[in-house]
Scaffold this motif. Structure first.
Motif, PDB file in Angstrom:
ATOM      1  N   ASP A   1      54.146  29.271  25.273  1.00 10.11           N
ATOM      2  CA  ASP A   1      53.746  27.975  24.510  1.00 10.11           C
ATOM      3  C   ASP A   1      54.727  27.700  23.279  1.00 10.11           C
ATOM      4  O   ASP A   1      55.043  26.273  22.983  1.00 10.11           O
ATOM      5  CB  ASP A   1      52.254  27.922  24.144  1.00 10.11           C
ATOM      6  CG  ASP A   1      51.331  28.279  25.394  1.00 10.11           C
ATOM      7  OD1 ASP A   1      51.690  27.383  26.398  1.00 10.11           O
ATOM      8  OD2 ASP A   1      50.329  28.415  25.273  1.00 10.11           O
ATOM      9  N   HIS A   2      54.862  28.520  22.474  1.00  7.39           N
ATOM     10  CA  HIS A   2      55.797  28.258  21.402  1.00  7.39           C
ATOM     11  C   HIS A   2      57.403  27.808  21.874  1.00  7.39           C
ATOM     12  O   HIS A   2      57.763  27.081  21.165  1.00  7.39           O
ATOM     13  CB  HIS A   2      56.086  29.567  20.578  1.00  7.39           C
ATOM     14  CG  HIS A   2      54.671  29.838  19.854  1.00  7.39           C
ATOM     15  ND1 HIS A   2      54.548  31.121  19.067  1.00  7.39           N
ATOM     16  CD2 HIS A   2      53.603  28.985  19.563  1.00  7.39           C
ATOM     17  CE1 HIS A   2      53.110  31.318  18.494  1.00  7.39           C
ATOM     18  NE2 HIS A   2      52.717  30.120  18.808  1.00  7.39           N
TER      19      HIS A   2
ATOM     20  N   TRP B   1      63.298  28.180  26.887  1.00  6.86           N
ATOM     21  CA  TRP B   1      62.119  27.747  27.508  1.00  6.86           C
ATOM     22  C   TRP B   1      62.163  28.054  28.992  1.00  6.86           C
ATOM     23  O   TRP B   1      61.192  28.574  29.577  1.00  6.86           O
ATOM     24  CB  TRP B   1      61.802  25.929  27.450  1.00  6.86           C
ATOM     25  CG  TRP B   1      60.843  25.422  28.476  1.00  6.86           C
ATOM     26  CD1 TRP B   1      61.054  24.472  29.303  1.00  6.86           C
ATOM     27  CD2 TRP B   1      59.561  25.850  28.635  1.00  6.86           C
ATOM     28  NE1 TRP B   1      60.032  24.276  30.205  1.00  6.86           N
ATOM     29  CE2 TRP B   1      59.106  25.026  29.545  1.00  6.86           C
ATOM     30  CE3 TRP B   1      58.616  26.769  27.923  1.00  6.86           C
ATOM     31  CZ2 TRP B   1      57.604  25.254  30.160  1.00  6.86           C
ATOM     32  CZ3 TRP B   1      57.342  27.079  28.385  1.00  6.86           C
ATOM     33  CH2 TRP B   1      56.813  26.244  29.508  1.00  6.86           C
TER      34      TRP B   1
ATOM     35  N   GLU C   1      60.201  20.621  23.029  1.00  7.64           N
ATOM     36  CA  GLU C   1      59.697  19.236  22.755  1.00  7.64           C
ATOM     37  C   GLU C   1      60.162  18.850  21.467  1.00  7.64           C
ATOM     38  O   GLU C   1      60.681  17.466  21.257  1.00  7.64           O
ATOM     39  CB  GLU C   1      58.480  19.211  22.859  1.00  7.64           C
ATOM     40  CG  GLU C   1      57.720  19.330  24.125  1.00  7.64           C
ATOM     41  CD  GLU C   1      58.242  18.333  25.379  1.00  7.64           C
ATOM     42  OE1 GLU C   1      58.537  17.197  24.776  1.00  7.64           O
ATOM     43  OE2 GLU C   1      58.224  18.698  26.472  1.00  7.64           O
TER      44      GLU C   1
ATOM     45  N   ARG D   1      51.420  34.289  27.495  1.00 10.66           N
ATOM     46  CA  ARG D   1      51.165  32.856  27.503  1.00 10.66           C
ATOM     47  C   ARG D   1      51.551  32.228  26.142  1.00 10.66           C
ATOM     48  O   ARG D   1      52.259  31.129  26.007  1.00 10.66           O
ATOM     49  CB  ARG D   1      49.915  32.581  27.874  1.00 10.66           C
ATOM     50  CG  ARG D   1      49.677  31.195  28.155  1.00 10.66           C
ATOM     51  CD  ARG D   1      50.772  30.411  28.927  1.00 10.66           C
ATOM     52  NE  ARG D   1      50.810  30.979  30.464  1.00 10.66           N
ATOM     53  CZ  ARG D   1      51.239  30.381  31.227  1.00 10.66           C
ATOM     54  NH1 ARG D   1      52.481  29.487  31.153  1.00 10.66           N
ATOM     55  NH2 ARG D   1      51.329  31.039  32.640  1.00 10.66           N
ATOM     56  N   GLN D   2      51.193  32.903  25.027  1.00  6.67           N
ATOM     57  CA  GLN D   2      51.292  32.099  23.831  1.00  6.67           C
ATOM     58  C   GLN D   2      52.803  31.996  23.213  1.00  6.67           C
ATOM     59  O   GLN D   2      53.308  31.125  22.917  1.00  6.67           O
ATOM     60  CB  GLN D   2      50.604  33.179  22.590  1.00  6.67           C
ATOM     61  CG  GLN D   2      50.722  32.587  21.148  1.00  6.67           C
ATOM     62  CD  GLN D   2      50.034  33.278  20.390  1.00  6.67           C
ATOM     63  OE1 GLN D   2      49.612  34.577  20.419  1.00  6.67           O
ATOM     64  NE2 GLN D   2      49.795  32.899  19.104  1.00  6.67           N
TER      65      GLN D   2
ATOM     66  N   ARG E   1      57.977  26.040  24.530  1.00  2.69           N
ATOM     67  CA  ARG E   1      57.938  24.897  25.083  1.00  2.69           C
ATOM     68  C   ARG E   1      57.749  23.736  23.837  1.00  2.69           C
ATOM     69  O   ARG E   1      58.437  22.877  23.788  1.00  2.69           O
ATOM     70  CB  ARG E   1      56.602  24.809  25.828  1.00  2.69           C
ATOM     71  CG  ARG E   1      56.547  23.241  26.649  1.00  2.69           C
ATOM     72  CD  ARG E   1      55.545  23.323  27.425  1.00  2.69           C
ATOM     73  NE  ARG E   1      55.257  21.961  28.176  1.00  2.69           N
ATOM     74  CZ  ARG E   1      54.473  21.784  28.905  1.00  2.69           C
ATOM     75  NH1 ARG E   1      53.635  22.651  29.454  1.00  2.69           N
ATOM     76  NH2 ARG E   1      54.301  20.523  29.405  1.00  2.69           N
ATOM     77  N   ALA E   2      56.873  24.323  22.928  1.00  5.89           N
ATOM     78  CA  ALA E   2      56.731  23.413  21.746  1.00  5.89           C
ATOM     79  C   ALA E   2      58.144  23.155  21.053  1.00  5.89           C
ATOM     80  O   ALA E   2      58.345  22.046  20.606  1.00  5.89           O
ATOM     81  CB  ALA E   2      55.864  23.918  20.678  1.00  5.89           C
TER      82      ALA E   2
ATOM     83  N   GLN F   1      59.808  30.983  30.697  1.00  5.25           N
ATOM     84  CA  GLN F   1      58.998  30.642  32.017  1.00  5.25           C
ATOM     85  C   GLN F   1      59.199  31.780  33.075  1.00  5.25           C
ATOM     86  O   GLN F   1      58.110  32.280  33.529  1.00  5.25           O
ATOM     87  CB  GLN F   1      59.263  29.289  32.758  1.00  5.25           C
ATOM     88  CG  GLN F   1      58.974  28.138  31.579  1.00  5.25           C
ATOM     89  CD  GLN F   1      59.201  26.762  32.577  1.00  5.25           C
ATOM     90  OE1 GLN F   1      60.463  26.588  33.105  1.00  5.25           O
ATOM     91  NE2 GLN F   1      58.313  25.990  32.730  1.00  5.25           N
TER      92      GLN F   1
END
Length: 294
Positions: free
Chosen positions: A146-147, A128, A153, A142-143, A149-150, A132
């Motif tokens: 997002d993956h 992550w 989490e 950006r996609q 970051r998911a 960034q």
């Protein structure tokens, strides 16, 4: 249930009673009458129904208190006791597991899962952070960020869940859970006690000493709940019941001595005393035995 009635089936069938009472020392004033020997009788009846499997006595047998008389067969009650005993054993095993806590193997497994989740979380955190930086430089979309970051989490939640499971195993079960299992043991014990009590009702023993007067069932027959299977008589508690004319009532009183003779023992006289005088007269008694009738 005990009841008093004529013991017409005993060896001493009908009393040929020459009962003489002496009043004020005058032996000429005597009352002679006839009657029957009576005894305290006990009906033996089961609380439950079933097939008569065993009958240990026959008519004329002497029995003692607590002696086995007969047993009913109830396969459903036998199975019920087995089922409830198994449920109680299971409840006790569960309580031991709760009180002893997690096994070493379970702790080792939870610790390994926590370590693996931590490693996955660290990898996801690095990805992550790297993503960034690449997004800021325009190297990735950006996609893709997002993956990453998911995934971070998800790894973080997995690690939290594994850590919570490990802490739970290390601290043991909550006291309310253990208390609930103890209550379950109490409930299972009560259920088993009830089943055992029903099964115990299929075995009948003698409540008193006596003689078997009659039996109403044979082995193999079906016996309904409350059906009289045996009739016992306590020969240690016998009395003579006689009727006398009202004109002779003044010649007798409570406690007076009496002499009793019985047909079965013509050359023997038994001693007794007046125990009870009825409060009410009977004009047409069902058993009115006089010398003339004899």
């Amino acid at each position: 249930m005990k009841r008093k009635q004529a013991a017409l089936l005993l060896v001493l069938v009908v009393l040929a009673a020459g009962a003489a009472w002496r009043l004020q020392g005058n032996e000429k004033q005597a009352v002679a009458s006839s009657g029957t020997i009576e005894a305290t009788q006990t009906t033996i009846a089961p609380k439950t129904y079933g097939q008569l499997a065993r009958l240990a006595v026959k008519e004329g047998d002497k029995v003692e208190p607590g002696q086995f008389l007969f047993q009913l067969q109830r396969q459903d009650l036998t199975a019920q006791v087995t089922r409830d005993a198994a449920a109680l054993a299971k409840a006790k095993t569960s309580l031991r597991d709760l009180e002893s806590g997690a096994r070493p193997e379970e702790l080792a497994q939870a610790s390994a899962q926590t370590g693996a989740a931590k490693w996955q979380l660290d990898q996801a955190a690095e990805d992550w952070e790297r993503t960034q930086s690449l997004v800021q430089n325009g190297a990735v979309s950006r996609q893709t960020a997002d993956h990453a970051r998911a995934a971070f989490e998800v790894a973080r939640q997995n690690y939290q869940a594994a850590s919570a499971q490990l802490r739970l195993l290390e601290s043991g079960y909550r006291e309310d859970v253990v208390a609930a299992q103890r209550d379950e043991i109490t409930r299972s014990q009560a259920v088993l006690d009830g089943s055992a009590a029903l099964a115990a009702d299929t075995v009948l023993t003698s409540p008193t000493a006596g003689v078997v007067l009659s039996k109403n069932f044979e082995p193999g027959e079906f016996v309904a709940a409350g059906a009289p299977v045996l009739l016992l008589a306590d020969l240690s508690d016998c009395w003579v019941k006689i009727y006398i004319p009202s004109s002779q009532l003044g010649l007798i009183q409570l406690g007076q001595q009496a002499k009793v003779s019985v047909d079965s023992f013509p050359n023997r006289t038994f001693s007794g005393h007046i125990k009870e005088i009825s409060q009410q007269a009977e004009f047409n008694p069902r058993q009115s035995l006089t010398q003339k009738e004899r």
